[in-house]
Design an enzyme around this catalytic site. Sequence first.
Site, short mmCIF file in Angstrom:
data_model
loop_
_atom_site.label_atom_id
_atom_site.label_comp_id
_atom_site.label_asym_id
_atom_site.label_seq_id
_atom_site.Cartn_x
_atom_site.Cartn_y
_atom_site.Cartn_z
N ARG A 14 0.83 -1.22 0.00
CA ARG A 14 0.00 0.00 0.00
C ARG A 14 0.86 1.26 0.00
O ARG A 14 0.99 1.94 -1.00
CB ARG A 14 -0.95 -0.01 1.20
N HIS A 209 10.14 7.01 7.30
CA HIS A 209 10.58 7.10 5.91
C HIS A 209 12.07 7.46 5.90
O HIS A 209 12.60 8.00 6.88
CB HIS A 209 9.75 8.14 5.16
N CYS A 240 4.57 9.35 -0.45
CA CYS A 240 3.15 9.70 -0.44
C CYS A 240 2.84 10.69 -1.56
O CYS A 240 3.50 11.72 -1.69
CB CYS A 240 2.78 10.32 0.91
N ASN A 249 9.84 4.40 2.24
CA ASN A 249 9.77 4.00 3.65
C ASN A 249 11.12 3.41 4.07
O ASN A 249 11.92 3.02 3.25
CB ASN A 249 8.72 2.90 3.82
N1 COA Z 1 -13.43 4.63 -2.26
C1 COA Z 1 -13.77 4.80 -3.55
N2 COA Z 1 -14.29 5.93 -4.04
C2 COA Z 1 -14.54 6.92 -3.18
C3 COA Z 1 -14.22 6.82 -1.81
C4 COA Z 1 -13.64 5.62 -1.37
N3 COA Z 1 -13.27 5.42 -0.11
N4 COA Z 1 -14.54 7.96 -1.21
C5 COA Z 1 -15.03 8.78 -2.13
N5 COA Z 1 -15.03 8.16 -3.32
C6 COA Z 1 -15.45 8.70 -4.61
C7 COA Z 1 -16.86 9.23 -4.61
O1 COA Z 1 -17.75 8.21 -4.88
C8 COA Z 1 -16.78 10.28 -5.67
O2 COA Z 1 -16.81 9.63 -6.92
P1 COA Z 1 -17.46 10.33 -8.23
O3 COA Z 1 -16.58 11.52 -8.51
O4 COA Z 1 -17.35 9.27 -9.26
O5 COA Z 1 -18.84 10.70 -7.83
C9 COA Z 1 -15.39 10.86 -5.51
O6 COA Z 1 -14.63 9.83 -4.88
C10 COA Z 1 -15.38 12.12 -4.67
O7 COA Z 1 -16.06 11.86 -3.47
P2 COA Z 1 -16.16 12.87 -2.24
O8 COA Z 1 -17.00 12.27 -1.19
O9 COA Z 1 -16.56 14.23 -2.76
O10 COA Z 1 -14.74 12.87 -1.68
P3 COA Z 1 -13.52 13.83 -1.92
O11 COA Z 1 -13.41 14.37 -3.29
O12 COA Z 1 -13.54 14.76 -0.80
O13 COA Z 1 -12.35 12.75 -1.81
C11 COA Z 1 -11.18 10.93 -0.73
C12 COA Z 1 -12.04 12.12 -0.61
C13 COA Z 1 -10.48 10.77 0.59
C14 COA Z 1 -12.01 9.73 -1.02
C15 COA Z 1 -10.19 10.97 -1.88
O14 COA Z 1 -9.52 12.21 -1.85
C16 COA Z 1 -9.16 9.88 -1.74
O15 COA Z 1 -9.47 8.69 -1.91
N6 COA Z 1 -7.91 10.24 -1.48
C17 COA Z 1 -6.84 9.29 -1.31
C18 COA Z 1 -6.26 9.39 0.05
C19 COA Z 1 -5.06 8.52 0.15
O16 COA Z 1 -5.00 7.41 -0.31
N7 COA Z 1 -4.02 9.03 0.79
C20 COA Z 1 -2.82 8.32 0.97
C21 COA Z 1 -2.84 7.57 2.21
S1 COA Z 1 -2.47 8.52 3.60
ZN ZN Z 2 4.29 6.29 4.99
#
Ligand code: COA
Ligand code: ZN
Length: 315
Positions: A14, A209, A240, A249
């Site tokens: 991941r 990291h 990240c 990491n």
């Molecule tokens: N899994 C899959 N899709 C997701 C989701 C999840 N957990 N959460 C939200 N979505 C989708 C929604 O369905 C929406 O899809 P659409 O555009 O097709 O309608 C879209 O993402 C936006 O949803 P919203 O609720 O408005 O969320 P957001 O835009 O505020 O995004 C996150 C929030 C957190 C879901 C998104 O930014 C994300 O997945 N980021 C990744 C974070 C990450 O992995 N960080 C690294 C680890 S620390």
């Molecule tokens: Zn990390």
Amino acid sequence: MIMERIYITDVAPRDGLQNQSVAVSTEDKFTLISKLVDAGIENVEVTSFVSPKAVPMMSDAAELLPKVQNAFPHLNSFALVPNLKGLEKAQEVGVKEVALVLCATETMNQKNINMGLPEAIQSTLNLIEQSKQLNIRSRTYISVAFDCPYEGETPLQRVVELARQMYEAGTDQIVIADTIGSAAPAQVSQRIDEILKYIPQEKVVIHLHDTRGMAVANAWAALQSGIRWFDASVGGIGGCPFAPGAAGNMATEDLVLMAEQSGFDTGISLPKLLHAVDHAQQALNKSLGGGSMKWLRQNVKAAAPLNLNTQKVFT
Ligand code: COA
Ligand code: ZN
């Protein structure tokens, strides 16, 4: 003499893979995890249930997680979930443990999950509560627990407060994360010592990291302060996408070598770990490995017991 045990979680599938430019197939991820298990790794962060638009590399989460859980029922395999939607998706495929992320600064939360700090705290508390109700274990990352790429040094008192609040809410482990790899050993000791005043040592994990080449020194500082749970990534894969400057990491092989040579038992076979590195190199089409890799390649040749204190070639 009975050697004291330390516990390593490999986060390569991941944290390691989420930022790579080469797409890695579900099959290759599964093979990598198989090789980690074969090397003795007992805890793996398998994937994340996040928006596929935000992190395309994790879009096979619903396929990969059950495959891993079925193949390795004794492996502690878990997946990161950023929100309730992620928890629901993970639950649908039978997740047993989730990783939650609470960044310790306002800006980092905005960049990572599109929420401010107060909202993120509330969301994490809800996720801890929901997980408990669903009988799903949780570990909560306190991300940017040393420095934030946007806000500079993170106030220690805030880190302690957040860790304590999440622990008291019932999360199973607190993961203190040096997300951008900016910490030095003195800071690690200071922060861990403070955190351990409030949270039992066996509940605290350190996540390092290696951006400045200090990950292993930081791990030693954490060990000295009493930490026994470590996150690391085979081959040092990592970074990240939402934290500029975050490099790989801490390499699992560096940690294993340091810990075993210092008299701790990791339960992990270095020769077999090198097979996992080989597979990751092939899948990512680049050479990988922490600071010890050159020495390991020359000295660790087979699954025989190693005398890590000598410079002899092992066969
Ligand atoms: N899994 C899959 N899709 C997701 C989701 C999840 N957990 N959460 C939200 N979505 C989708 C929604 O369905 C929406 O899809 P659409 O555009 O097709 O309608 C879209 O993402 C936006 O949803 P919203 O609720 O408005 O969320 P957001 O835009 O505020 O995004 C996150 C929030 C957190 C879901 C998104 O930014 C994300 O997945 N980021 C990744 C974070 C990450 O992995 N960080 C690294 C680890 S620390
Ligand atoms: Zn990390």
